[in-house]
Design a protein around this motif. Structure first.
Motif, PDB file in Angstrom:
ATOM      1  N   ARG A 136      19.405  50.001  65.135  1.00 45.75           N
ATOM      2  CA  ARG A 136      19.699  48.613  64.753  1.00 45.75           C
ATOM      3  C   ARG A 136      19.864  48.518  63.239  1.00 45.75           C
ATOM      4  NH1 ARG A 136      15.010  45.292  67.586  1.00 45.75           N
ATOM      5  NH2 ARG A 136      15.448  45.837  69.760  1.00 45.75           N
ATOM      6  N   CYS A 137      20.853  47.765  62.825  1.00 44.31           N
ATOM      7  CA  CYS A 137      21.108  47.552  61.402  1.00 44.31           C
ATOM      8  C   CYS A 137      20.738  46.112  61.051  1.00 44.31           C
ATOM      9  CB  CYS A 137      22.586  47.817  61.106  1.00 44.31           C
ATOM     10  SG  CYS A 137      23.013  47.781  59.362  1.00 44.31           S
ATOM     11  N   GLY A 138      20.538  45.871  59.757  1.00 45.25           N
ATOM     12  CA  GLY A 138      20.228  44.514  59.299  1.00 45.25           C
ATOM     13  C   GLY A 138      18.732  44.249  59.340  1.00 45.25           C
ATOM     14  N   ASP A 139      18.391  42.982  59.242  1.00 52.17           N
ATOM     15  CA  ASP A 139      16.985  42.583  59.305  1.00 52.17           C
ATOM     16  C   ASP A 139      16.694  42.319  60.770  1.00 52.17           C
ATOM     17  OD1 ASP A 139      14.482  41.680  58.934  1.00 52.17           O
ATOM     18  OD2 ASP A 139      15.002  39.961  57.695  1.00 52.17           O
ATOM     19  N   TRP A 142      24.646  47.861  65.259  1.00 51.50           N
ATOM     20  CA  TRP A 142      23.947  49.148  65.291  1.00 51.50           C
ATOM     21  C   TRP A 142      24.696  50.162  64.425  1.00 51.50           C
ATOM     22  CZ3 TRP A 142      25.368  46.837  70.054  1.00 51.50           C
ATOM     23  CH2 TRP A 142      24.312  46.349  70.832  1.00 51.50           C
ATOM     24  N   HIS A 143      23.926  51.059  63.796  1.00 49.89           N
ATOM     25  CA  HIS A 143      24.570  52.199  63.139  1.00 49.89           C
ATOM     26  C   HIS A 143      25.254  53.025  64.223  1.00 49.89           C
ATOM     27  CE1 HIS A 143      21.076  51.657  60.159  1.00 49.89           C
ATOM     28  NE2 HIS A 143      22.110  50.961  59.741  1.00 49.89           N
ATOM     29  N   ASP A 144      26.324  53.628  63.832  1.00 45.17           N
ATOM     30  CA  ASP A 144      27.212  54.334  64.745  1.00 45.17           C
ATOM     31  C   ASP A 144      26.515  55.517  65.429  1.00 45.17           C
ATOM     32  OD1 ASP A 144      29.884  55.417  65.563  1.00 45.17           O
ATOM     33  OD2 ASP A 144      29.519  56.829  63.934  1.00 45.17           O
ATOM     34  N   PRO A 182      14.336  46.673  57.075  1.00 43.75           N
ATOM     35  CA  PRO A 182      15.682  46.076  57.061  1.00 43.75           C
ATOM     36  C   PRO A 182      16.637  46.862  56.171  1.00 43.75           C
ATOM     37  CG  PRO A 182      14.022  44.370  56.868  1.00 43.75           C
ATOM     38  CD  PRO A 182      13.292  45.681  56.808  1.00 43.75           C
ATOM     39  N   CYS A 183      17.895  46.946  56.591  1.00 46.37           N
ATOM     40  CA  CYS A 183      18.865  47.746  55.849  1.00 46.37           C
ATOM     41  C   CYS A 183      20.206  47.016  55.783  1.00 46.37           C
ATOM     42  CB  CYS A 183      19.067  49.104  56.528  1.00 46.37           C
ATOM     43  SG  CYS A 183      19.686  48.994  58.216  1.00 46.37           S
ATOM     44  N   HIS A 184      21.015  47.422  54.816  1.00 47.38           N
ATOM     45  CA  HIS A 184      22.402  46.948  54.710  1.00 47.38           C
ATOM     46  C   HIS A 184      22.507  45.431  54.769  1.00 47.38           C
ATOM     47  CE1 HIS A 184      22.727  51.180  56.304  1.00 47.38           C
ATOM     48  NE2 HIS A 184      23.370  51.237  55.154  1.00 47.38           N
ATOM     49  N   LEU A 185      21.630  44.805  53.969  1.00 45.84           N
ATOM     50  CA  LEU A 185      21.598  43.342  53.996  1.00 45.84           C
ATOM     51  C   LEU A 185      22.759  42.741  53.212  1.00 45.84           C
ATOM     52  CD1 LEU A 185      17.735  42.920  53.649  1.00 45.84           C
ATOM     53  CD2 LEU A 185      19.135  42.841  55.714  1.00 45.84           C
TER      54      LEU A 185
HETATM   55 ZN   LIG Z   1      21.918  49.435  58.409  1.00 44.32          ZN
END
Ligand SMILES: [Zn+2]
Length: 1004
Positions: free
Chosen positions: A421-424, A443-445, A432-435
C-alpha cells in the motif's frame, strides 16, 4: 524514533546458575537502552606471569550478528602504550595474543574460531582523542577485538581469552613471547575498575575479578557481574555497553517503546518458523537441506486425497507422526512414479550495492545435489492436527490437516497488499510514503515504488470480484493495518483492500474533474524509480533523478486500465453500500462514466514496464460484468453477450456467444497462448459472470432472462472457459472434457511430475502457473455446480470431470506450497521454508545503493515468489536476479482466487477465545520542560524512577517512585536548589519497565 531492545538479559543457557545470578539481578536490574542484547562475563587470570583476560559473550538477542568488534578500555600513559613515549607516536608496544577462542553452539557443542588468532596478533591499541587526564597523565585507549568473520547466532556463546603482552612495533606486529607489556590491566582501567552509580557512571560495577584459570566457565564465573564497560560495536555503531566515551553515543534524544506483544495471526499454525526480522543467513541455512519428502508445507484439507513425494533411491517405508504427542498416526510405502528429480541450491547473500551494482557479496551458500527417483505417498484422512512424515533419518516439513487450511493461506496472502500500500494508508510494513504524489494511495507495483496502471488496475478489479463472489468467507479478521486480529476495523478484509484500490481511482477521477480522458492512471517514472534502492517512506526526500518528487503523473486513459478501474469501482460500490452509501454512489457514478468513455475506444497503453496486451475486450468486459451485477440493468447484459454492434465476430454455434464484448475480438472469448494474468482477464470475467449473474436465478429473472436463456448462457460460459484452459494445455497427462464442436480441443493437459502447464515465460514462472491454477479452480467450481443439470445442447448425463480437475488443481497448489524440486513454499510467510532474497526494496536492504538509512531485512508475508520452471536442475537465488526474485501485487492477485475458492465459509475466528487479549503497542512518551533551573516532566504512563545525569556523567538526581508512581513531577537537584545551566540526560523508567531517555537543556 529509535526502537530499543529492552529484553532482560537472557540466561537460558546457564539454567544451572540461575539462583546465583538472581542475587545480582535483584540489585542491578540493568535495563539499559542497548541496541542488542548480549550477556558478557569478564574475569582475569595470570598465566606464566602475564595477565590474561577471559571474555565470555552470549548472544541473548533473537537475531544473528556479524562483523562485531569488542572494545576493551584501558587508562595508560603514552610511555606504557607506545614505543617511544612520544606524544605523537602511534607505534604501539601493547598487544595481545589469543590463548583460547571457541564458539559454543546453542546446544553446547563447540566450533573453533578460525582467523581470530591472526587478527588479534595484527591488532593495535587505539588512543581516544581528547581523553588526556592531566592528574594521572593517562589517556584512555581501547583494544579492538575484531570478530569480522564470525557469524554470531542467537544463543551462541563465544569464549575468547586474550593474553596481554608486548608486541613487535613493526609489521607483522608479532608478540614478543612471554614479555608482559608495560601496562598491566588493573582496577585503574576504564573497563576493569569498580564504579558506583553516584560517581559519573550509569551502572554500578565491582570491577573485574582475577580468579584461578580453572574457575573460568564454572558456575562461579557465570555468577560474576555483567561488565558493561567492555563495549560491543558493529561497523562503528555502538550496540551494547558503556564505553569510555559513551556520551558520544548516548547524547541523542530518544524515546523507547516496549517490544510489541505479538498478536497471534490466524495463520500462525502454518506460518514460516522465523521471526519476521530474522537474518537472511539463518533463514537460508534451513533452505540448504532439501528433504527427500516434499509435502504441502501449509497442509491438507480433510476429505481431499493428500499426496506427497519422496525423492530417493528406493521406495520409503514411512510413518506419519502426530506432532503433539509423537504418536504414529499411519504408516505406508511409497510407490514409484517412474520420474526422477535432481536439484541443488546456491544462495548469494549481499550487503550493500553502493560500490558494486547488484550488491557486495556477504556470503555464498551451496547445497549438495539432491537427486533420486520420485516415489508418491498418500496421507489417509487423519484427525485435524499437525503432522510430519519420517523414514529413517529423513523427515518432512511439518504440515497441518485442517478444514480451514486455505482460509489461513488467504489471511497470509492478504498481508502482501498491505505491504505494498502506498500513501498514508496504514500499511503494516512501512510508515506513510509518497505523500507528494499527484494521486496518493494505491499500491506499489512490485518491489519498486512506482504505481503502474497495469498491475494496479488488475489487482483492484480482481480484489473487487473476490470481495463480491467470496462475501461469505470474507471476514473481518484484521485491523486496517493487518497487524492485529482482535481489534478490527469493521470491514471484511478483502473488501477493505478492494476499497483501498477504489480510493486511488476515485481520487484520480475527482482530480480529473470527472473526465476519464484526463485521469492519472500511473504514477512515477520507471527508469528513475529503479535507480534508487531504499525504503518507500524515504523516497519523498530523494532528488527527482532518484525517483523523488515530483513523480510523473501519467495519463493513459486506455481500455486495458480504465476497464479494470471501472470494474473495481462497480464491485466496491455494491459491496461497500451497507457501510457507506455516499461512497458507494461516488464509486458507481465514476464507474459508469469511465465505462461509457472507454467502451467505444477499445485502446491500449504501451509501457516500458509491461507489454503483451493484444486484446482489451476482457478489460471492457470486466467493467461491463461489474456494472451489470452492481446495477441489475439490462443494457450491460446486452453489451456483454448480445449486442452485435459491439461483438461482430459471433458465430452461429450454440456453445459460443453470438454478440457483445464476448465476441468483439474473436468468436471465442479466450486468451490463446498468454496466461491468466494482468494482460488476460478472460477467465475471471467468465467465472464472475457465472457466479454473480447466471448462478443467481432470481437475479436472472429480474434481468428478463428466461430459464432457457440462463442455461444457454451457462453453457456458453463454461465452453468458453474450457477453451481458455485448453489453450494452456501442455504435456502427456490429459483430462478429456465434453465435446465443444469448435477447433479448440476440449481437453486439459498437464505434465508430471510437477503438474505443470503452459507458461508464457520463465520469468515469474509461478505467476503464470498461478494463472493456470486459477483457471483450473474456475472450471472445477462451475463444473461441480452444473453437474447433473441439463443444458440446451448438453445432456444432464454429461460428466464434467469436476473431481478429476479438483485433484489436479490441489496438486498444482501443493507444488506452490512445497511439493516441488526445492522443498520450499512459494508463498512467503506460509509453510516451513521460503525464499529470502526478494527483489523488494521495502523488505530487502541487500541492494541498497545509497549511504545511510540502514534497515533490516523483513519477511514479505503474502508475496508469491517468482520461482522457476521446475525443469531446471540447479537454482541460484540472488536478489538481483529479477527473473526469479521479483514479487508483486499482480502475482499475489493471481493466486488469490483459488486460495479463496478452497477456503470454507463462516470460519469461526472472532469467537475463538484461546488468543490472549492484545496489548496495544504504546509509545511511552515523556515530555520535559525546563524553567528557571527546574525540569517538569509529564509521562504517558506512571513513572517508577527518574535519574538525571549531567553530560559529563555526574548523577544529579535519582529517585524511586515505585511505592507511589506518578505521571508528572518537577525536578531540581536537591530540594530548593536549582539545576545549573547545562545539558542533562533524563532517564525515566515506567512501572512496566519501559525506559525513555531524553535530553534537556536547563537555563537559569
Ligand atoms: Zn508509496
Amino acid at each position: 524514533m529509535k526502537q530499543i531492545n529492552l529484553k532482560k538479559h537472557n540466561i537460558v543457557l546457564f539454567v544451572l546458575f540461575i539462583a546465583s545470578i538472581n542475587l545480582y539481578s535483584a540489585t542491578l536490574q540493568p535495563t539499559f537502552p542497548f541496541k542488542a542484547d548480549f550477556n558478557t562475563r569478564v574475569a582475569g587470570y595470570l598465566w606464566e606471569n602475564y595477565p590474561v583476560t577471559s571474555l565470555t559473550l552470549t548472544n541473548a538477542d533473537d537475531k544473528a550478528y556479524d562483523s562485531l568488534e569488542v572494545r576493551f578500555y584501558f587508562n595508560g600513559t603514552q610511555e606504557e602504550m607506545s614505543i617511544s613515549g612520544d606524544e605523537n607516536d602511534t607505534i604501539c608496544s601493547f598487544g595481545a595474543r589469543t590463548e583460547i577462542a571457541v564458539l559454543y553452539n546453542a546446544d553446547g557443542y563447540m566450533n573453533s574460531l578460525s582467523g581470530i588468532r591472526e587478527q588479534v596478533a595484527d591488532t593495535k591499541i587505539k588512543r581516544i582523542a581528547d581523553s588526556y587526564d592531566s592528574k594521572s597523565k593517562k589517556y584512555c585507549w581501547y583494544f579492538p577485538l575484531k570478530l569480522t568473520s564470525v557469524q554470531f547466532n542467537p544463543m551462541q556463546r563465544l569464549r575468547i581469552d586474550l593474553g596481554w603482552n608486548k608486541i613487535n612495533p613493526f609489521p607483522p606486529y608479532t608478540d614478543l613471547l612471554n614479555q608482559p607489556p608495560e601496562h598491566l590491566p588493573d582496577s585503574q582501567d576504564w573497563s576493569w575498575g569498580p564504579k558506583l552509580r553516584s560517581e559519573n557512571t550509569l551502572a554500578a560495577f565491582e570491577g573485574v575479578k582475577y580468579i584461578p584459570k580453572d574457575s573460568i566457565d564454572s558456575p562461579y564465573f557465570f555468577s560474576l557481574q555483567t561488565n558493561y564497560y567492555v563495549a560491543i560495536f558493529r561497523k562503528d555503531s555502538l550496540l551494547w555497553g558503556f564505553p569510555f566515551d559513551w556520551k558520544n553515543y548516548y547524547d541523542d534524544s530518544f524515546d523507547t517503546i516496549p517490544p510489541p506483544v505479538p498478536d497471534p495471526m490466524t495463520y500462525d499454525l502454518i506460518r514460516v518458523p522465523f521471526d519476521e526480522y530474522e537474518d537472511q543467513l539463518i533463514r537460508d541455512s534451513a533452505n540448504l537441506k532439501i528433504s527427500p519428502f516434499r509435502v504441502n508445507q501449509a497442509g491438507y484439507r480433510p476429505g481431499d486425497t493428500k499426496f506427497f513425494y519422496y525423492v530417493g533411491s528406493s521406495a520409503p517405508l514411512y510413518k506419519i507422526i502426530k506432532l503433539d504427542d509423537n504418536s504414529t498416526a499411519a504408516t505406508g510405502t511409497g510407490v514409484s512414479t517412474g520420474s526422477k528429480a535432481s536439484m541443488s541450491l546456491k544462495i548469494t547473500g549481499c550487503t550493500d550495492a553502493t560500490l558494486e551494482a547488484g550488491g557486495t557479496t556477504r556470503y555464498i551458500l551451496e547445497s549438495p545435489v539432491y537427486s533420486g527417483s520420485i516415489f508418491e505417498g498418500t496421507i489417509p484422512d487423519l484427525p485435524e492436527g499437525k503432522y510430519k512424515i519420517v523414514s529413517g533419518s529423513a523427515e518432512s516439513s511439518p504440515f497441518v490437516i485442517r478444514h480451514d487450511l486455505y482460509n489461513m493461506v488467504k489471511d497470509a496472502l492478504l498481508k502482501f497488499f498491505g505491504v505494498n500500500r502506498c500513501g498514508d494508508s496504514k500499511s503494516w510494513f512501512h510508515p506513510p510514503c509518497h505523500l507528494q504524489d499527484p494521486v496518493t494511495g494505491g499500491w506499489h507495483d512490485c518491489g519498486d515504488h512506482i504505481k503502474e496502471g497495469a498491475t494496479l488496475s488488475y489487482t483492484a478489479a480482481v480484489l473487487g470480484l473476490a470481495s463480491a463472489v467470496f462475501k461469505d468467507l470474507d471476514q473481518d479478521i484484521y485491523d486496517a493495518d493487518h497487524s492485529i486480529t482482535h481489534k478490527t476495523d469493521g470491514i471484511p478484509d478483502i473488501l477493505y483492500e478492494a476499497r483501498h484500490g477504489a480510493d486511488f481511482i476515485l481520487r484520480s477521477y475527482d482530480l480529473a474533474g470527472g473526465k476519464p480522458a484526463d485521469m492519472i492512471t500511473s504514477v512515477g517514472d520507471f527508469g528513475k524509480d529503479h535507480m534508487w534502492w531504499g525504503r518507500p517512506e524515504d523516497q519523498d526526500n530523494m532528488p527527482v533523478e532518484r525517483g523523488g518528487p515530483p513523480r510523473a503523473a501519467r495519463n493513459e486513459p486506455t481500455t486495458d486500465y480504465l476497464g479494470k478501474y471501472a470494474a473495481n469501482l462497480a464491485f466496491v460500490s455494491k459491496m461497500i453500500r451497507p457501510y457507506d452509501p455516499a461512497y458507494a454512489d461516488r464509486c458507481l457514478n465514476a464507474s459508469k462514466a469511465i465505462y461509457e468513455f472507454t467502451l467505444p475506444r477499445m485502446d491500449m497503453t504501451n509501457t516500458p514496464a509491461y507489454s503483451g496486451v493484444t486484446d482489451v475486450s476482457p478489460d471492457a468486459a470486466f467493467a461491463c460484468l461489474a456494472l451489470l451485477w452492481a446495477t441489475g440493468e439490462q443494457e450491460y447484459l446486452d453489451d456483454l453477450c448480445y449486442d452485435k454492434s459491439i461483438g461482430t465476430r459471433g458465430q452461429n454455434n450454440p456453445k459460443l456467444f453470438q454478440g457483445g464484448l464476448f465476441t468483439s475480438h474473436d468468436q471465442v472469448f479466450y486468451h490463446g497462448a498468454t496466461n491468466t494474468s494482468l494482460t488476460s482477464s478472460q477467465a475471471h470475467v467468465l467465472w464472475g459472470f457465472f457466479r454473480l449473474v447466471l448462478d443467481d436465478t432470481s437475479f436472472c429473472q429480474k434481468l428478463g432472462l428466461s430459464e432457457n436463456d440462463r442455461l444457454s448462457l451457462i453453457e456458453k460460459t463454461i465452453f468458453n472457459l474450457m477453451a481458455n484452459l485448453s489453450s494452456v494445455a501442455l504435456g502427456q497427462q490429459s483430462i478429456q472434457l465434453p465435446e465443444n464442436g469448435i477447433w479448440i480441443p476440449s481437453v486439459i493437459k498437464y505434465e508430471l511430475p510437477w503438474f505443470t502447464m503452459h507458461t508464457q515465460m520463465e520469468w515469474m514462472w509461478n505467476n503464470y502457473q498461478a494463472g493456470n491454477i486459477t483457471e483450473m479452480y474456475y472450471y472445477y467450481d462451475i463444473a461441480s455446480r452444473i453437474q447433473g443439470i441439463e443444458l440446451p445442447n448438453t445432456p444432464a448425463s454429461t460428466d464434467w470431470k469436476a473431481d478429476e480437475v479438483k485433484t489436479v488443481l490441489i496438486r498444482m497448489m501443493d507444488y506452490m506450497l512445497g511439493v516441488n524440486p526445492l522443498d520450499i513454499s512459494m508463498i512467503y510467510g506460509a509453510g516451513n521454508k521460503n525464499f529470502n532474497h526478494p527483489l523488494h526494496r521495502a523488505s530487502n536492504p541487500e541492494l541498497k545503493n545509497v549511504p545511510g538509512r540502514d534497515y533490516s531485512y523483513r519477511h514479505l508475508v503474502g508475496a508469491l515468489a517468482s520461482g522457476f520452471s521446475p525443469s531446471i536442475d540447479s537454482f541460484a537465488e540472488h536478489a538481483n536476479d529479477y527473473h526469479s526474485s521479483e514479487v508483486g501485487i499482480s502475482a499475489t492477485t493471481n493466486i488469490l482466487m483459488p486460495v479463496c475458492g478452497l477456503s470454507i465459509v463462516d470460519r469461526q475466528v472472532a469467537a475463538d477465545k484461546k488468543y490472549p487479549p492484545v496489548l496495544q503497542r504504546q509509545l511511552f512518551s515523556v515530555s520535559l520542560t525546563s524553567v528557571n533551573g527546574r525540569i517538569s516532566l509529564k509521562a504517558s504512563r506512571p513513572i517508577a524512577s527518574v535519574d538525571v545525569v549531567s553530560l559529563s556523567g555526574r548523577l544529579i538526581f535519582c529517585q524511586d517512585f515505585c511505592h507511589s508512581p506518578k505521571t508528572s513531577l518537577a525536578i531540581s537537584s536537591r530540594g530548593p536548589q536549582t539545576l545549573g545551566r547545562g545539558i542533562y540526560l533524563v532517564r525515566v523508567r515506567a512501572v512496566d519497565g519501559t525506559l525513555a531517555v531524553k535530553r534537556v537543556a536547563a537555563v537559569q
